[in-house]
Design an enzyme around this catalytic site. Structure first.
Site, PDB file in Angstrom:
ATOM      1  N   THR A 367      10.730  -8.632  30.554  1.00 22.94           N
ATOM      2  CA  THR A 367      11.976  -9.160  31.062  1.00 22.94           C
ATOM      3  C   THR A 367      12.957  -8.013  30.905  1.00 22.94           C
ATOM      4  O   THR A 367      12.643  -7.019  30.265  1.00 22.94           O
ATOM      5  CB  THR A 367      12.333 -10.371  30.163  1.00 22.94           C
ATOM      6  OG1 THR A 367      11.336 -11.365  30.367  1.00 22.94           O
ATOM      7  CG2 THR A 367      13.704 -10.935  30.410  1.00 22.94           C
ATOM      8  N   SER A 438      12.247 -21.319  29.180  1.00 28.15           N
ATOM      9  CA  SER A 438      12.428 -19.878  28.975  1.00 28.15           C
ATOM     10  C   SER A 438      13.006 -19.608  27.590  1.00 28.15           C
ATOM     11  O   SER A 438      13.542 -20.506  26.945  1.00 28.15           O
ATOM     12  CB  SER A 438      13.405 -19.362  30.037  1.00 28.15           C
ATOM     13  OG  SER A 438      13.798 -18.048  29.764  1.00 28.15           O
ATOM     14  N   SER A 439      12.879 -18.356  27.158  1.00 27.92           N
ATOM     15  CA  SER A 439      13.551 -17.935  25.920  1.00 27.92           C
ATOM     16  C   SER A 439      14.716 -17.005  26.226  1.00 27.92           C
ATOM     17  O   SER A 439      15.394 -16.524  25.314  1.00 27.92           O
ATOM     18  CB  SER A 439      12.567 -17.179  25.021  1.00 27.92           C
ATOM     19  OG  SER A 439      11.497 -18.000  24.659  1.00 27.92           O
TER      20      SER A 439
HETATM   21  N1  GLY Z   1       9.445 -15.108  30.794  1.00 28.03           N
HETATM   22  C1  GLY Z   1      10.097 -15.003  29.571  1.00 28.03           C
HETATM   23  C2  GLY Z   1      11.084 -16.074  29.352  1.00 28.03           C
HETATM   24  O1  GLY Z   1      11.629 -16.594  30.301  1.00 28.03           O
HETATM   25  O2  GLY Z   1      11.336 -16.427  28.235  1.00 28.03           O
END
Ligand code: GLY
Length: 556
Positions: A367, A438-439
């Site tokens: 990310t 998501s994180s």
């Molecule tokens: N794909 C990582 C997140 O959205 O946490």
């Protein structure tokens, strides 16, 4: 007397120069992102008179060109903003599950997870939201014409970007997966080396069409048709209808107070805001400063708060448009105090003995992040993703971009871990048109009612704990933003029951103390790449660009 004051001042300057490790400092505006090219283009747009939202479009697209492992137009993200007048908000342009998706689409006939299916190739792709998101933000707040914003990015794609050592390594490591996922040779199959230039003419052409036709090009136009055809040819299920009906959503961010600060972070479908709220509320009663930065007791306290928060995450959190999330109760002070009653500095808690909290529900890894403060006093924090490094590894060759593998952020099989080892619950099961949990935690912090920080990071599940530690580094341990983002980090997520830690950068006695108290440790390399901007007491902006990556802060 006159001299002694002068010499005292000089002493203070020398003393503070030798002590303070500052990042780039500027007076008016700043962009911090994972690539110099992207920060440069963001700054160029601001210098033309654009605001943070114009610079968002430019920076996001420039990352799609120059940082293809995570920057994207084939993924999605979240943006949290704070306007100069103090109004706040958040934009959710997260991917979502295709109409033809189903709960058990990654399971075999025996109900077992088919390895890799949610991670690599066309079936792992969620409906992309990035183009819709940046146009939505621009439509609401932007000042400059689209052409003015996108033209420099098209030039970047045509003229190329110079690859760094980190990028050479990442491309080399992933080449075998590119070959696995793609039917024919792709641009990134070539044996690129550090300092080589990568030109992406196909992406330049796609961006040109988007510049002329707007977001409809991506969701209704030629690009949409080519994209759907490509995905279907590769065994995927995303349809033209999926693209046509995709919409970004304005959401209220999660806000809470911590020791006089106001924290503003992303709301569901990100777990970031709620988890940061929970963790910081659980640790607030303790005097962290007296423990010392990255001391045994500091680590134990944070880890135990993180363990409890991630246990709740796995059970309660998902897409708020599909499930009912007990946000008020999860972030209630009494509830969180009660979660910590069995915490002790003597011994680690066993994750198997920690369930999710007892809550009465009323009826009812790759990310990238960038932070921008503009010359008008507006601030944004944006985290955007393809999920894994280069996402699904599937590269739409004719269009010039990688597609996400965000479907892996759903729980393919509730109770079993995803690629980040996160255990998902029923709340995050796959359903058509649903956004995956998501994180990502783009976060803005206020102090005394004024803008204080904007920050965020990549890193999957470690995003949440990296953001918490960076805020604490500045607020509790009085670090500069540069020191705060570069400081060693650790992470716990309930299960697996171990502390992920940047082992080499912690004192030996701290490590031994943790082991003695029953903690398991693992060192899987660096944790996150935090990019942030601090508004100092003298109102100057200080950028922290994490040295773990090629991140760059630029300002004027
Ligand atoms: N794909 C990582 C997140 O959205 O946490």
């Amino acid at each position: 007397m006159k001299y002694s004051i002068k010499y005292f001042a000089l002493f203070l300057i020398i003393f503070s120069c030798s002590k303070v490790d500052e990042g780039v400092v500027s007076e008016n505006a700043m962009v911090v992102s994972a690539r110099e090219e992207a920060s440069k283009i963001g700054i160029k747009i601001l210098k033309k008179g654009g605001n943070a939202f114009d610079a968002m479009m430019a920076t996001e697209l420039a990352l799609a060109v120059s940082y293809p492992s995570a920057g994207n137009i084939g993924g999605g993200g979240f943006m949290v903003y704070r306007m100069s007048d103090g109004t706040i908000g958040a934009l959710d342009y997260r991917e979502r599950a295709p109409i033809k998706s189903s709960r058990d689409m990654y399971l075999d006939d025996n109900g077992n997870i088919i390895e890799g299916l949610s991670m690599i190739g066309a079936l792992s792709i969620g409906v992309p939201g990035t183009i819709a998101g940046i146009f939505e933000a621009h439509e609401k707040f932007g000042k400059l014409e689209i052409e003015e914003i996108i033209s420099p990015v098209i030039d970047l794609a045509k003229n190329g970007f110079v690859i760094t050592e980190n990028q050479q390594m990442r491309i080399n490591e992933n080449r075998k997966y590119f070959q696995l996922a793609n039917k024919s040779k792709i641009l990134f199959d070539d044996n690129f080396k550090k300092n080589d230039t990568i030109r992406n003419h196909k992406l330049a052409a796609t961006l040109e069409r988007i510049m002329v036709n707007g977001k409809n090009e991506f969701y209704h136009g030629e690009t949409a048709k080519k994209l759907v055809e490509f995905i279907n040819k590769n065994g995927g299920i995303i349809s033209l209808e999926d693209l046509k009906i995709y919409k970004p959503i304005w959401r209220d961010p999660i806000t809470f107070n911590y020791d006089g600060l106001k924290i503003i972070s992303m709301s569901p479908p990100s777990s970031g805001g709620i988890c940061i709220n929970q963790i910081m509320t659980m640790i607030e009663p303790y005097n962290l400063k007296s423990f010392g930065h990255n001391s045994i007791n500091y680590i134990k306290l944070l880890v135990e708060a993180e363990r409890r928060s991630f246990a709740d995450r796995s059970h309660f959190l998902g897409d708020p448009d599909f499930i009912s999330i007990p946000t008020k109760m999860l972030t209630n002070k009494d509830y969180l105090e009660n979660r910590m009653v069995d915490f002790s500095f003597e011994e680690s808690t066993d994750s198997n003995k920690i369930g999710y909290g007892d809550i009465l529900i009323p009826e009812a890894n790759e990310t990238t992040h960038y932070s921008i403060v503009d010359q008008f006093g507006n601030a944004i924090a944006v985290t955007t993703t393809l999920n894994g490094t280069f996402g699904s590894k599937l590269f739409a060759d004719e269009l010039g971009f990688f597609l996400n593998n965000e479907m892996d952020d759903f729980s393919s099989k509730p109770g079993f871990p995803n690629m980040y080892g996160l255990i998902g619950g029923e709340a995050n099961k796959i359903e058509p048109k649903k956004r995956m949990l998501s994180s990502m935690s783009p976060t803005i912090v206020e102090k005394d009612g004024e803008l204080y920080m904007t920050l965020g990071t990549p890193g999957g599940s470690t995003i949440i704990t990296s953001v918490v530690q960076t805020i604490l580094n500045v607020h509790e341990f009085e670090m500069t933003m540069n020191e705060a983002v570069n400081s060693p980090r650790f992470h716990h997520q309930w299960k697996p029951d171990s502390i992920r830690i940047e082992l080499d950068y912690f004192d030996r006695d701290v490590i031994e103390g943790l082991l003695k108290s029953g903690y398991r440790l693992n060192d899987k390399g660096t944790i996150g790449r935090v990019d942030g901007i601090l508004i100092r007491d003298d109102k100057m902006l200080e950028g922290g660009a994490d040295k773990r990556g090629d991140d760059t802060a630029l300002g004027f």
